[in-house]
Design a protein around this motif. Structure first.
Motif, PDB file in Angstrom:
ATOM      1  N   SER A 117       0.838  -1.209   0.000  1.00  0.00           N
ATOM      2  CA  SER A 117       0.000   0.000   0.000  1.00  0.00           C
ATOM      3  C   SER A 117       0.869   1.253   0.000  1.00  0.00           C
ATOM      4  O   SER A 117       0.625   2.199  -0.754  1.00  0.00           O
ATOM      5  CB  SER A 117      -0.935   0.009   1.208  1.00  0.00           C
ATOM      6  N   LYS A 118       1.894   1.270   0.845  1.00  0.00           N
ATOM      7  CA  LYS A 118       2.815   2.412   0.887  1.00  0.00           C
ATOM      8  C   LYS A 118       3.563   2.554  -0.430  1.00  0.00           C
ATOM      9  O   LYS A 118       3.759   3.665  -0.929  1.00  0.00           O
ATOM     10  CB  LYS A 118       3.812   2.251   2.039  1.00  0.00           C
ATOM     11  N   LEU A 119       3.992   1.432  -0.994  1.00  0.00           N
ATOM     12  CA  LEU A 119       4.729   1.443  -2.254  1.00  0.00           C
ATOM     13  C   LEU A 119       3.880   2.017  -3.387  1.00  0.00           C
ATOM     14  O   LEU A 119       4.356   2.826  -4.188  1.00  0.00           O
ATOM     15  CB  LEU A 119       5.199   0.031  -2.600  1.00  0.00           C
ATOM     16  N   VAL A 120       2.622   1.617  -3.455  1.00  0.00           N
ATOM     17  CA  VAL A 120       1.722   2.110  -4.505  1.00  0.00           C
ATOM     18  C   VAL A 120       1.587   3.625  -4.407  1.00  0.00           C
ATOM     19  O   VAL A 120       1.702   4.334  -5.412  1.00  0.00           O
ATOM     20  CB  VAL A 120       0.340   1.422  -4.432  1.00  0.00           C
ATOM     21  N   VAL A 121       1.370   4.148  -3.213  1.00  0.00           N
ATOM     22  CA  VAL A 121       1.227   5.597  -3.034  1.00  0.00           C
ATOM     23  C   VAL A 121       2.530   6.302  -3.399  1.00  0.00           C
ATOM     24  O   VAL A 121       2.526   7.307  -4.125  1.00  0.00           O
ATOM     25  CB  VAL A 121       0.790   5.939  -1.596  1.00  0.00           C
ATOM     26  N   GLN A 122       3.653   5.777  -2.932  1.00  0.00           N
ATOM     27  CA  GLN A 122       4.958   6.367  -3.256  1.00  0.00           C
ATOM     28  C   GLN A 122       5.163   6.400  -4.770  1.00  0.00           C
ATOM     29  O   GLN A 122       5.590   7.409  -5.337  1.00  0.00           O
ATOM     30  CB  GLN A 122       6.073   5.576  -2.578  1.00  0.00           C
ATOM     31  N   GLU A 125       2.682   8.975  -6.496  1.00  0.00           N
ATOM     32  CA  GLU A 125       3.049  10.362  -6.236  1.00  0.00           C
ATOM     33  C   GLU A 125       4.355  10.743  -6.927  1.00  0.00           C
ATOM     34  O   GLU A 125       4.493  11.848  -7.442  1.00  0.00           O
ATOM     35  CB  GLU A 125       3.131  10.614  -4.733  1.00  0.00           C
ATOM     36  N   SER A 126       5.304   9.842  -6.988  1.00  0.00           N
ATOM     37  CA  SER A 126       6.604  10.194  -7.571  1.00  0.00           C
ATOM     38  C   SER A 126       6.636  10.094  -9.091  1.00  0.00           C
ATOM     39  O   SER A 126       7.526  10.656  -9.719  1.00  0.00           O
ATOM     40  CB  SER A 126       7.713   9.344  -6.951  1.00  0.00           C
TER      41      SER A 126
END
Length: 131
Positions: A117-122, A125-126
């Protein structure tokens, strides 16, 4: 999950896949990860968008696992100047600007859900161009 698409809902009702439960769990985790994430069908599978641009797409073949393809949109983009720090260690790079996460089963999905989940958002966004 306010960002659920009726097209994807229909697709999922008709999907016959040995890892359908895993696909549903991943779909929910990704949509819950950030309010700006939406979904649609791309490459005959659910795809997740940020600011209307595809960024992460499910790959449902082979049928003994589920893969998430991390990319930078529907159109090819130059890898020049692109860099991404994968703090999760989940990505397997298949090109300079494209990576894959492979999930074998529900145990794997559950174990990696928070990091994914954190990886997808990162990633979203990047890889989204600044306005």
């Amino acid at each position: 999950m306010a960002n659920r698409s009726e097209d994807v809902e229909r697709y999922m009702r008709e999907l016959q896949h040995s890892r359908k439960d895993e696909v549903e769990r991943l779909r929910a985790a990704i949509l819950d990860a950030h309010p700006g994430i939406t979904e649609r069908i791309k490459w005959n599978a659910p795809s997740f968008c940020f600011k209307d641009d595809d960024r992460v797409t499910l790959k449902l073949k082979p049928r003994d696992c589920v893969q998430l393809i991390f990319h930078r949109g529907a159109k090819a983009k130059s890898a020049r100047g692109f860099s991404f720090e994968d703090r999760s260690g989940l990505l397997q790079w298949v090109a300079e600007d494209r990576a894959v996460v492979t999930l074998q089963d529900m145990k794997d999905v559950k174990a990696k859900k928070a990091a994914l989940s954190k990886l997808v958002v990162q990633w979203m966004e990047s890889t989204t161009p600044r306005e």
